[in-house]
Design an enzyme around this catalytic site. Structure first.
Site, PDB file in Angstrom:
ATOM      1  N   LEU A   1      21.891  22.371  12.876  1.00 35.14           N
ATOM      2  CA  LEU A   1      20.885  22.848  11.937  1.00 35.14           C
ATOM      3  C   LEU A   1      20.186  21.629  11.369  1.00 35.14           C
ATOM      4  O   LEU A   1      20.806  20.582  11.178  1.00 35.14           O
ATOM      5  CB  LEU A   1      21.533  23.641  10.790  1.00 35.14           C
ATOM      6  CG  LEU A   1      22.236  24.965  11.137  1.00 35.14           C
ATOM      7  CD1 LEU A   1      22.908  25.532   9.890  1.00 35.14           C
ATOM      8  CD2 LEU A   1      21.275  25.969  11.739  1.00 35.14           C
ATOM      9  N   ASP A   2      18.900  21.751  11.080  1.00 31.64           N
ATOM     10  CA  ASP A   2      18.177  20.646  10.465  1.00 31.64           C
ATOM     11  C   ASP A   2      18.814  20.285   9.115  1.00 31.64           C
ATOM     12  O   ASP A   2      19.464  21.119   8.481  1.00 31.64           O
ATOM     13  CB  ASP A   2      16.715  21.028  10.233  1.00 31.64           C
ATOM     14  CG  ASP A   2      15.954  21.241  11.536  1.00 31.64           C
ATOM     15  OD1 ASP A   2      16.393  20.704  12.564  1.00 31.64           O
ATOM     16  OD2 ASP A   2      14.935  21.954  11.511  1.00 31.64           O
ATOM     17  N   ARG A   3      18.601  19.045   8.699  1.00 29.74           N
ATOM     18  CA  ARG A   3      19.177  18.565   7.436  1.00 29.74           C
ATOM     19  C   ARG A   3      18.930  19.552   6.292  1.00 29.74           C
ATOM     20  O   ARG A   3      19.827  19.863   5.511  1.00 29.74           O
ATOM     21  CB  ARG A   3      18.568  17.203   7.073  1.00 29.74           C
ATOM     22  CG  ARG A   3      19.041  16.659   5.724  1.00 29.74           C
ATOM     23  CD  ARG A   3      18.086  15.597   5.189  1.00 29.74           C
ATOM     24  NE  ARG A   3      18.126  14.380   5.960  1.00 29.74           N
ATOM     25  CZ  ARG A   3      18.843  13.291   5.649  1.00 29.74           C
ATOM     26  NH1 ARG A   3      19.582  13.283   4.546  1.00 29.74           N
ATOM     27  NH2 ARG A   3      18.792  12.224   6.397  1.00 29.74           N
TER      28      ARG A   3
ATOM     29  N   THR B   1      18.002  22.754   6.417  1.00 31.45           N
ATOM     30  CA  THR B   1      18.269  24.168   6.690  1.00 31.45           C
ATOM     31  C   THR B   1      19.711  24.453   6.330  1.00 31.45           C
ATOM     32  O   THR B   1      20.611  23.703   6.713  1.00 31.45           O
ATOM     33  CB  THR B   1      18.015  24.503   8.171  1.00 31.45           C
ATOM     34  OG1 THR B   1      16.647  24.252   8.490  1.00 31.45           O
ATOM     35  CG2 THR B   1      18.343  25.952   8.467  1.00 31.45           C
TER      36      THR B   1
ATOM     37  N   ARG C   1      10.370  26.910  12.712  1.00 30.37           N
ATOM     38  CA  ARG C   1       9.394  26.237  11.861  1.00 30.37           C
ATOM     39  C   ARG C   1       8.051  26.095  12.580  1.00 30.37           C
ATOM     40  O   ARG C   1       6.984  26.326  11.992  1.00 30.37           O
ATOM     41  CB  ARG C   1       9.933  24.868  11.437  1.00 30.37           C
ATOM     42  CG  ARG C   1      11.221  24.964  10.622  1.00 30.37           C
ATOM     43  CD  ARG C   1      11.937  23.611  10.516  1.00 30.37           C
ATOM     44  NE  ARG C   1      11.132  22.628   9.812  1.00 30.37           N
ATOM     45  CZ  ARG C   1      11.441  21.342   9.734  1.00 30.37           C
ATOM     46  NH1 ARG C   1      12.530  20.888  10.348  1.00 30.37           N
ATOM     47  NH2 ARG C   1      10.683  20.509   9.066  1.00 30.37           N
TER      48      ARG C   1
END
Length: 321
Positions: free
Chosen positions: A138-140, A142, A239
């Site tokens: 997961l993105d930082r 998110t 996104r």
């Protein structure tokens, strides 16, 4: 010291690719690890080096040299983790926003992997040394459900499900504007931006197929709470898709800033308002369908409460006028 494993291919595995067969061996565990061993010349079939795609015959003899596990790239740190599910094969955590999944330049400490090393000890041999046990990312910024494998076999089983797209993921996002329908699908390839290489884009020259199903859950002042179900797992897919559709995720500084326009300060948010709310997968050992859910984090709950209050105030003003 390296150690050697000798294997004989059973009749039922005849015609199987070398890398696929090795991935079923407990000492190897994953297809990526099998390929690394083959490419490094650590695997011989009947005394000869072969490619990953080599098809095995019944009775073929394999010699596999297993090098010593590389030391973990992350130091154990007593970083708290919220565990949503755990057993001998895997665990699922509720990753908070702002936490990086694995060490990378500029983020060597405080990552999920650092916390896992403290909680679980060494996971040597379970995937890459710099990200042991990590099934997906997961993105930082998110938040939400993140799966972690505790064994090489579990890692490969879950990776197969991701490749076969049988793992189902549900995200919640607060996006700018009001979508024109109750639900829909975004089907646009995603790849590296043609000019800005750190960004992804639907205008990439080498985009890969990407599909996102969406459902509008709640219409708010200047925003919509949306349920997202990605059918593919491209980098930054949700996104990028939402920004391309004209409804970037609130707080997305990479894909949403240029479309913020005159939305007003009520839509300011310190990170992308994106949360991995649910994941469904087949258990690596039992095969049972597992569902893990993560509640909305406080910051997104507060954002929704603020927007709802704004809507209520607007309605009251309209009635009094």
């Amino acid at each position: 010291m390296a150690r050697r494993v000798d294997l004989v291919v059973p009749a039922r595995a005849a015609g199987t690719r070398l890398d696929r067969f090795l991935a079923t061996v407990s000492e190897v565990g994953t297809r990526s690890q099998a390929k690394r061993l083959i490419d490094a010349g650590h695997v011989r079939v009947d005394g000869a080096l072969r490619k990953s795609a080599h098809l095995l015959g019944a009775g073929a003899r394999l010699e596999v040299e297993l090098p010593e596990p590389e030391p973990l790239a992350a130091e154990p740190e007593a970083v708290p983790l919220t565990v949503l599910y755990e057993d001998a094969d895997l665990l699922a955590i509720d990753k908070p926003p702002g936490m990086v999944v694995h060490p990378a330049p500029g983020a060597r400490r405080g990552t999920v992997v650092n916390a896992l090393a403290h909680r679980l000890g060494a996971l040597a041999g379970v995937g890459r040394p710099d990200r042991p046990g990590i099934v997906h990312r997961l993105d930082r910024d998110t938040s939400g459900v993140l799966l972690v494998a505790r064994t090489a076999a579990a890692l490969e089983a879950l990776a197969r499900q991701f490749r076969a797209r049988t793992i189902e993921k549900v995200y919640l996002a607060v996006v700018r504007g009001h979508l024109g329908a109750a639900h829909g699908t975004i089907d646009r390839a995603v790849g590296r931006h043609p000019r800005e290489r750190r960004r992804m884009s639907v205008h990439s020259r080498r985009g890969r197929a990407a599909v996102t199903r969406w459902t509008a859950l709640e219409r708010l002042p200047g925003a919509t709470l949306v349920r997202l179900e990605p059918e593919t797992g491209r980098t930054h897919q949700l996104r990028v898709h939402l920004a391309a559709a004209g409804h970037p995720i609130i707080g997305d500084r990479v894909y949403g800033a240029r479309r913020a326009g005159r939305a007003g300060t009520r839509l300011d948010f310190p990170r992308q308002a994106l949360h991995a709310a649910e994941i469904r997968f087949d258990h690596p050992s039992s095969g049972a369908r597992i569902v893990v859910r993560a509640p909305l984090p406080p910051d997104v709950e507060q954002l929704l409460a603020t927007l709802r209050q704004t809507g209520g105030d607007t309605a009251k003003s309209g009635r009094s006028a």
